[in-house]
Design a protein around this motif. Sequence first.
Motif, PDB file in Angstrom:
ATOM      1  N   PRO A 259       0.800  -1.233   0.000  1.00  0.00           N
ATOM      2  CA  PRO A 259       0.000   0.000   0.000  1.00  0.00           C
ATOM      3  C   PRO A 259       0.834   1.286   0.000  1.00  0.00           C
ATOM      4  O   PRO A 259       0.266   2.375  -0.023  1.00  0.00           O
ATOM      5  CB  PRO A 259      -0.823  -0.116   1.292  1.00  0.00           C
ATOM      6  CG  PRO A 259      -0.089  -1.064   2.138  1.00  0.00           C
ATOM      7  CD  PRO A 259       0.734  -1.944   1.258  1.00  0.00           C
ATOM      8  N   ASN A 260       2.149   1.118  -0.035  1.00  0.00           N
ATOM      9  CA  ASN A 260       3.053   2.276  -0.106  1.00  0.00           C
ATOM     10  C   ASN A 260       3.112   2.890  -1.502  1.00  0.00           C
ATOM     11  O   ASN A 260       3.554   4.033  -1.666  1.00  0.00           O
ATOM     12  CB  ASN A 260       4.473   1.836   0.289  1.00  0.00           C
ATOM     13  CG  ASN A 260       4.931   0.626  -0.512  1.00  0.00           C
ATOM     14  OD1 ASN A 260       4.238  -0.397  -0.555  1.00  0.00           O
ATOM     15  ND2 ASN A 260       6.047   0.740  -1.182  1.00  0.00           N
ATOM     16  N   ILE A 261       2.679   2.133  -2.520  1.00  0.00           N
ATOM     17  CA  ILE A 261       2.890   2.586  -3.908  1.00  0.00           C
ATOM     18  C   ILE A 261       1.968   3.757  -4.263  1.00  0.00           C
ATOM     19  O   ILE A 261       0.771   3.730  -3.992  1.00  0.00           O
ATOM     20  CB  ILE A 261       2.685   1.420  -4.899  1.00  0.00           C
ATOM     21  CG1 ILE A 261       3.667   0.293  -4.592  1.00  0.00           C
ATOM     22  CG2 ILE A 261       2.873   1.898  -6.334  1.00  0.00           C
ATOM     23  CD1 ILE A 261       3.377  -0.997  -5.335  1.00  0.00           C
TER      24      ILE A 261
ATOM     25  N   ARG B 144      11.371   6.621   6.875  1.00  0.00           N
ATOM     26  CA  ARG B 144      10.137   6.085   6.284  1.00  0.00           C
ATOM     27  C   ARG B 144      10.293   4.654   5.763  1.00  0.00           C
ATOM     28  O   ARG B 144       9.343   3.865   5.788  1.00  0.00           O
ATOM     29  CB  ARG B 144       9.644   7.016   5.179  1.00  0.00           C
ATOM     30  CG  ARG B 144      10.590   7.122   4.010  1.00  0.00           C
ATOM     31  CD  ARG B 144      10.025   7.942   2.869  1.00  0.00           C
ATOM     32  NE  ARG B 144      10.864   7.838   1.711  1.00  0.00           N
ATOM     33  CZ  ARG B 144      11.687   8.802   1.283  1.00  0.00           C
ATOM     34  NH1 ARG B 144      11.760   9.940   1.926  1.00  0.00           N
ATOM     35  NH2 ARG B 144      12.415   8.621   0.202  1.00  0.00           N
ATOM     36  N   CYS B 145      11.484   4.283   5.267  1.00  0.00           N
ATOM     37  CA  CYS B 145      11.650   2.934   4.704  1.00  0.00           C
ATOM     38  C   CYS B 145      11.476   1.875   5.787  1.00  0.00           C
ATOM     39  O   CYS B 145      10.970   0.779   5.519  1.00  0.00           O
ATOM     40  CB  CYS B 145      13.005   2.789   4.031  1.00  0.00           C
ATOM     41  SG  CYS B 145      13.200   3.915   2.640  1.00  0.00           S
ATOM     42  N   SER B 146      11.867   2.236   6.988  1.00  0.00           N
ATOM     43  CA  SER B 146      11.744   1.298   8.095  1.00  0.00           C
ATOM     44  C   SER B 146      10.269   0.931   8.337  1.00  0.00           C
ATOM     45  O   SER B 146       9.917  -0.247   8.444  1.00  0.00           O
ATOM     46  CB  SER B 146      12.384   1.989   9.298  1.00  0.00           C
ATOM     47  OG  SER B 146      12.244   1.255  10.399  1.00  0.00           O
ATOM     48  N   VAL B 147       9.376   1.940   8.391  1.00  0.00           N
ATOM     49  CA  VAL B 147       7.955   1.629   8.605  1.00  0.00           C
ATOM     50  C   VAL B 147       7.354   0.964   7.364  1.00  0.00           C
ATOM     51  O   VAL B 147       6.464   0.116   7.473  1.00  0.00           O
ATOM     52  CB  VAL B 147       7.107   2.872   8.996  1.00  0.00           C
ATOM     53  CG1 VAL B 147       7.511   3.426  10.332  1.00  0.00           C
ATOM     54  CG2 VAL B 147       7.109   3.931   7.949  1.00  0.00           C
ATOM     55  N   CYS B 148       7.851   1.329   6.212  1.00  0.00           N
ATOM     56  CA  CYS B 148       7.354   0.754   4.955  1.00  0.00           C
ATOM     57  C   CYS B 148       7.665  -0.748   4.884  1.00  0.00           C
ATOM     58  O   CYS B 148       6.802  -1.561   4.544  1.00  0.00           O
ATOM     59  CB  CYS B 148       8.010   1.504   3.797  1.00  0.00           C
ATOM     60  SG  CYS B 148       7.469   0.998   2.172  1.00  0.00           S
ATOM     61  N   TYR B 149       8.881  -1.128   5.234  1.00  0.00           N
ATOM     62  CA  TYR B 149       9.245  -2.557   5.236  1.00  0.00           C
ATOM     63  C   TYR B 149       8.444  -3.303   6.307  1.00  0.00           C
ATOM     64  O   TYR B 149       7.917  -4.378   6.063  1.00  0.00           O
ATOM     65  CB  TYR B 149      10.739  -2.740   5.523  1.00  0.00           C
ATOM     66  CG  TYR B 149      11.682  -2.178   4.486  1.00  0.00           C
ATOM     67  CD1 TYR B 149      11.370  -2.225   3.124  1.00  0.00           C
ATOM     68  CD2 TYR B 149      12.899  -1.613   4.854  1.00  0.00           C
ATOM     69  CE1 TYR B 149      12.248  -1.713   2.167  1.00  0.00           C
ATOM     70  CE2 TYR B 149      13.786  -1.101   3.910  1.00  0.00           C
ATOM     71  CZ  TYR B 149      13.462  -1.155   2.569  1.00  0.00           C
ATOM     72  OH  TYR B 149      14.333  -0.650   1.635  1.00  0.00           O
ATOM     73  N   GLU B 150       8.377  -2.696   7.494  1.00  0.00           N
ATOM     74  CA  GLU B 150       7.720  -3.406   8.599  1.00  0.00           C
ATOM     75  C   GLU B 150       6.226  -3.606   8.341  1.00  0.00           C
ATOM     76  O   GLU B 150       5.686  -4.683   8.586  1.00  0.00           O
ATOM     77  CB  GLU B 150       7.943  -2.664   9.925  1.00  0.00           C
ATOM     78  CG  GLU B 150       7.319  -3.424  11.075  1.00  0.00           C
ATOM     79  CD  GLU B 150       7.798  -2.995  12.444  1.00  0.00           C
ATOM     80  OE1 GLU B 150       8.834  -2.302  12.543  1.00  0.00           O
ATOM     81  OE2 GLU B 150       7.099  -3.352  13.412  1.00  0.00           O
TER      82      GLU B 150
ATOM     83  N   TYR C 114      10.673   3.992 -10.278  1.00  0.00           N
ATOM     84  CA  TYR C 114      11.014   4.454  -8.918  1.00  0.00           C
ATOM     85  C   TYR C 114      10.521   3.431  -7.902  1.00  0.00           C
ATOM     86  O   TYR C 114       9.720   2.561  -8.222  1.00  0.00           O
ATOM     87  CB  TYR C 114      10.444   5.859  -8.638  1.00  0.00           C
ATOM     88  CG  TYR C 114       8.950   5.980  -8.768  1.00  0.00           C
ATOM     89  CD1 TYR C 114       8.350   6.236 -10.006  1.00  0.00           C
ATOM     90  CD2 TYR C 114       8.117   5.839  -7.647  1.00  0.00           C
ATOM     91  CE1 TYR C 114       6.974   6.338 -10.124  1.00  0.00           C
ATOM     92  CE2 TYR C 114       6.742   5.954  -7.765  1.00  0.00           C
ATOM     93  CZ  TYR C 114       6.173   6.194  -9.003  1.00  0.00           C
ATOM     94  OH  TYR C 114       4.802   6.306  -9.120  1.00  0.00           O
ATOM     95  N   CYS C 115      11.006   3.575  -6.658  1.00  0.00           N
ATOM     96  CA  CYS C 115      10.765   2.542  -5.649  1.00  0.00           C
ATOM     97  C   CYS C 115       9.279   2.314  -5.404  1.00  0.00           C
ATOM     98  O   CYS C 115       8.808   1.180  -5.470  1.00  0.00           O
ATOM     99  CB  CYS C 115      11.477   2.934  -4.353  1.00  0.00           C
ATOM    100  SG  CYS C 115      11.378   1.655  -3.082  1.00  0.00           S
ATOM    101  N   GLY C 116       8.532   3.392  -5.091  1.00  0.00           N
ATOM    102  CA  GLY C 116       7.099   3.169  -4.880  1.00  0.00           C
ATOM    103  C   GLY C 116       6.346   4.345  -4.284  1.00  0.00           C
ATOM    104  O   GLY C 116       5.336   4.767  -4.826  1.00  0.00           O
ATOM    105  N   CYS C 117       6.841   4.888  -3.177  1.00  0.00           N
ATOM    106  CA  CYS C 117       6.076   5.945  -2.483  1.00  0.00           C
ATOM    107  C   CYS C 117       6.226   7.295  -3.190  1.00  0.00           C
ATOM    108  O   CYS C 117       7.070   7.475  -4.069  1.00  0.00           O
ATOM    109  CB  CYS C 117       6.532   6.054  -1.030  1.00  0.00           C
ATOM    110  SG  CYS C 117       8.229   6.616  -0.882  1.00  0.00           S
ATOM    111  N   ILE C 118       5.401   8.239  -2.748  1.00  0.00           N
ATOM    112  CA  ILE C 118       5.424   9.569  -3.357  1.00  0.00           C
ATOM    113  C   ILE C 118       6.778  10.265  -3.147  1.00  0.00           C
ATOM    114  O   ILE C 118       7.241  11.023  -3.990  1.00  0.00           O
ATOM    115  CB  ILE C 118       4.262  10.440  -2.807  1.00  0.00           C
ATOM    116  CG1 ILE C 118       4.118  11.711  -3.625  1.00  0.00           C
ATOM    117  CG2 ILE C 118       4.418  10.718  -1.315  1.00  0.00           C
ATOM    118  CD1 ILE C 118       2.852  12.491  -3.324  1.00  0.00           C
TER     119      ILE C 118
HETATM  120  S1  SF4 Z   1       8.455   2.951  -1.178  1.00  0.00           S
HETATM  121 FE1  SF4 Z   1      10.667   2.629  -1.139  1.00  0.00          FE
HETATM  122  S2  SF4 Z   1      11.584   4.666  -0.735  1.00  0.00           S
HETATM  123 FE2  SF4 Z   1       9.383   4.747  -0.204  1.00  0.00          FE
HETATM  124  S3  SF4 Z   1       9.336   4.300   1.969  1.00  0.00           S
HETATM  125 FE3  SF4 Z   1       8.986   2.369   0.908  1.00  0.00          FE
HETATM  126  S4  SF4 Z   1      11.038   1.430   0.736  1.00  0.00           S
HETATM  127 FE4  SF4 Z   1      11.329   3.600   1.244  1.00  0.00          FE
END
Ligand code: SF4
Length: 181
Positions: free
Chosen positions: A34-36, A82-88, A162-166
């Motif tokens: 849901p980060n995308i 932010r990547c830490s919460v995104c992975y978790e 790009y990775c995913g988030c805004i």
């Molecule tokens: S989408 Fe990628 S850059 Fe953005 S918070 Fe998640 S891991 Fe980090």
Amino acid sequence: MHMLLHICCGPCAAFPLKHLRESGYDVVGYFYNPNIHPYKEFSRRLETAKEFASKMDLKMIVDSRYLLDEFLRSAFNASNGRCSVCYEMRLREVARFAKANQFDCFSTSLLVSPHQKHELIREIGEKVAEEEGIPFCYIDFRIGWTEGVAISKELELYRQPYCGCIFSEKDRYYKPPKEGL
Ligand code: SF4
């Protein structure tokens, strides 16, 4: 060994799936990202992951919840970045599903990318594993990054820029104006 593999996108899953199958794992995919951002990009990556699963005869569970507000709130308030919460956020859902559905372990296709924070993914995967009571299978899939790119091109999969988030979309495209302008 019955593994639930988190799939961040079709192209990134190409090498991990090949490697795991060759190593004797019985793999089921799990899409939860849901980060995308924006939603159209989320849909495109989800469709690509489904296309990949179909071409590779992979069973894939799709959790298509798009919890953008929740993700952004957590990302803004993240003390460890932010990547830490995104992975978790993603790995915890995968671990819970794996535990509830009698898988032997879980892992993630994020471990293939040299552009990700690899050690942080490993650390969070192991922490979540301990808290949820199911093993995290750590493998350094980066050895197959180039091979994975080649497979994804052969399969004619959409490859995202790009990775995913805004925030990562901004980092990819925004060029700050030169000083004095
Ligand atoms: S989408 Fe990628 S850059 Fe953005 S918070 Fe998640 S891991 Fe980090």
